[in-house]
Design a protein around this motif. Structure first.
Motif, PDB file in Angstrom:
ATOM      1  N   LEU A   1       0.834  -1.205   0.000  1.00 45.88           N
ATOM      2  CA  LEU A   1       0.000   0.000   0.000  1.00 45.88           C
ATOM      3  C   LEU A   1       0.864   1.248   0.000  1.00 45.88           C
ATOM      4  CD1 LEU A   1      -2.734  -1.042   2.585  1.00 45.88           C
ATOM      5  CD2 LEU A   1      -3.135  -0.502   0.173  1.00 45.88           C
ATOM      6  N   THR A   2       1.943   1.210   0.752  1.00 44.87           N
ATOM      7  CA  THR A   2       2.827   2.365   0.870  1.00 44.87           C
ATOM      8  C   THR A   2       3.577   2.644  -0.423  1.00 44.87           C
ATOM      9  OG1 THR A   2       3.134   1.904   3.199  1.00 44.87           O
ATOM     10  CG2 THR A   2       4.729   3.341   2.188  1.00 44.87           C
ATOM     11  N   ASP A   3       4.091   1.600  -1.064  1.00 48.31           N
ATOM     12  CA  ASP A   3       4.877   1.848  -2.278  1.00 48.31           C
ATOM     13  C   ASP A   3       4.018   1.971  -3.539  1.00 48.31           C
ATOM     14  OD1 ASP A   3       4.327  -0.758  -3.185  1.00 48.31           O
ATOM     15  OD2 ASP A   3       6.272  -1.533  -2.583  1.00 48.31           O
TER      16      ASP A   3
ATOM     17  N   PHE B   1      -5.782   0.768  -1.911  1.00 47.18           N
ATOM     18  CA  PHE B   1      -6.592   0.437  -0.750  1.00 47.18           C
ATOM     19  C   PHE B   1      -7.918  -0.187  -1.174  1.00 47.18           C
ATOM     20  CE2 PHE B   1      -9.632   1.008   2.596  1.00 47.18           C
ATOM     21  CZ  PHE B   1      -8.915   0.629   3.711  1.00 47.18           C
ATOM     22  N   GLY B   2      -8.564   0.381  -2.176  1.00 49.88           N
ATOM     23  CA  GLY B   2      -9.866  -0.121  -2.629  1.00 49.88           C
ATOM     24  C   GLY B   2      -9.830  -1.566  -3.068  1.00 49.88           C
TER      25      GLY B   2
ATOM     26  N   ARG C   1      -7.966  -8.354   1.704  1.00 48.73           N
ATOM     27  CA  ARG C   1      -6.587  -8.297   2.198  1.00 48.73           C
ATOM     28  C   ARG C   1      -6.413  -7.239   3.276  1.00 48.73           C
ATOM     29  NH1 ARG C   1      -2.947  -8.347  -3.179  1.00 48.73           N
ATOM     30  NH2 ARG C   1      -1.314  -8.039  -1.628  1.00 48.73           N
ATOM     31  N   VAL C   2      -7.276  -6.242   3.259  1.00 48.49           N
ATOM     32  CA  VAL C   2      -7.259  -5.181   4.267  1.00 48.49           C
ATOM     33  C   VAL C   2      -8.660  -5.091   4.858  1.00 48.49           C
ATOM     34  CG1 VAL C   2      -7.027  -2.703   4.655  1.00 48.49           C
ATOM     35  CG2 VAL C   2      -5.459  -3.856   3.111  1.00 48.49           C
TER      36      VAL C   2
ATOM     37  N   LEU D   1     -11.645   9.829   2.055  1.00 50.28           N
ATOM     38  CA  LEU D   1     -10.183   9.868   2.190  1.00 50.28           C
ATOM     39  C   LEU D   1      -9.497   8.706   1.490  1.00 50.28           C
ATOM     40  CD1 LEU D   1      -9.962  10.736   5.982  1.00 50.28           C
ATOM     41  CD2 LEU D   1      -9.722  12.295   4.064  1.00 50.28           C
ATOM     42  N   LEU D   2     -10.202   7.574   1.422  1.00 47.15           N
ATOM     43  CA  LEU D   2      -9.593   6.362   0.883  1.00 47.15           C
ATOM     44  C   LEU D   2     -10.029   6.172  -0.542  1.00 47.15           C
ATOM     45  CD1 LEU D   2     -10.239   4.163   4.017  1.00 47.15           C
ATOM     46  CD2 LEU D   2      -8.116   5.285   3.401  1.00 47.15           C
TER      47      LEU D   2
END
Length: 105
Positions: free
Chosen positions: A73-75, A80-81, A88-89, A104-105
C-alpha cells in the motif's frame, strides 16, 4: 512503522480529515503486533507497537492486514480499494467515521 506513518500521514493531511480526533490501530497479522496511535490535528501521533492480545485497547478506527500488504500500500503497488475488496485489508470504524473515511480512501 515508516510504512504506516506514510499511509496514515497522507490520510491525516487530507482536508477531509480536518477536525478528526480518533484513536487508531493497525493489526499486523503476520507479526502478531498491533500499532496504536492517534489521528489528531492533521497528523498521526504517538505511534507505538504492542504485542497482539486481549489487553490491546479497542481503537475508534481499526485496520487489519499483513505487513507485506502494508508495504505494498505504501509503495503504490496495491490500492486500498482493491485490497479492501479482496479482503486483504480490513477496516472497522463507527458509521460516522466510515462515511468520513470513504472520501479519504
Amino acid at each position: 512503522m515508516t510504512a504506516l506513518r506514510g499511509i496514515l500521514g497522507d490520510l491525516a493531511a487530507n482536508p477531509a480529515a480536518a477536525g478528526l480526533d480518533r484513536s487508531l490501530s493497525c493489526r499486523l497479522t503476520d507479526l502478531d503486533q498491533v500499532v496504536l496511535g492517534r489521528l489528531s490535528s492533521g497528523a498521526v501521533r504517538d505511534l507505538r507497537a504492542v504485542p497482539d492480545g486481549p489487553a490491546v485497547p479497542k481503537a475508534d478506527i481499526r485496520l487489519t492486514m499483513t505487513s507485506d500488504d502494508l508495504v505494498a500500500l505504501t509503495d503504490g503497488t496495491l490500492s486500498f480499494g482493491s485490497a479492501w475488496a479482496a479482503g486483504r485489508v480490513k477496516l472497522e470504524a463507527g458509521l460516522r467515521d466510515l462515511l468520513r473515511l470513504r472520501t479519504l480512501l
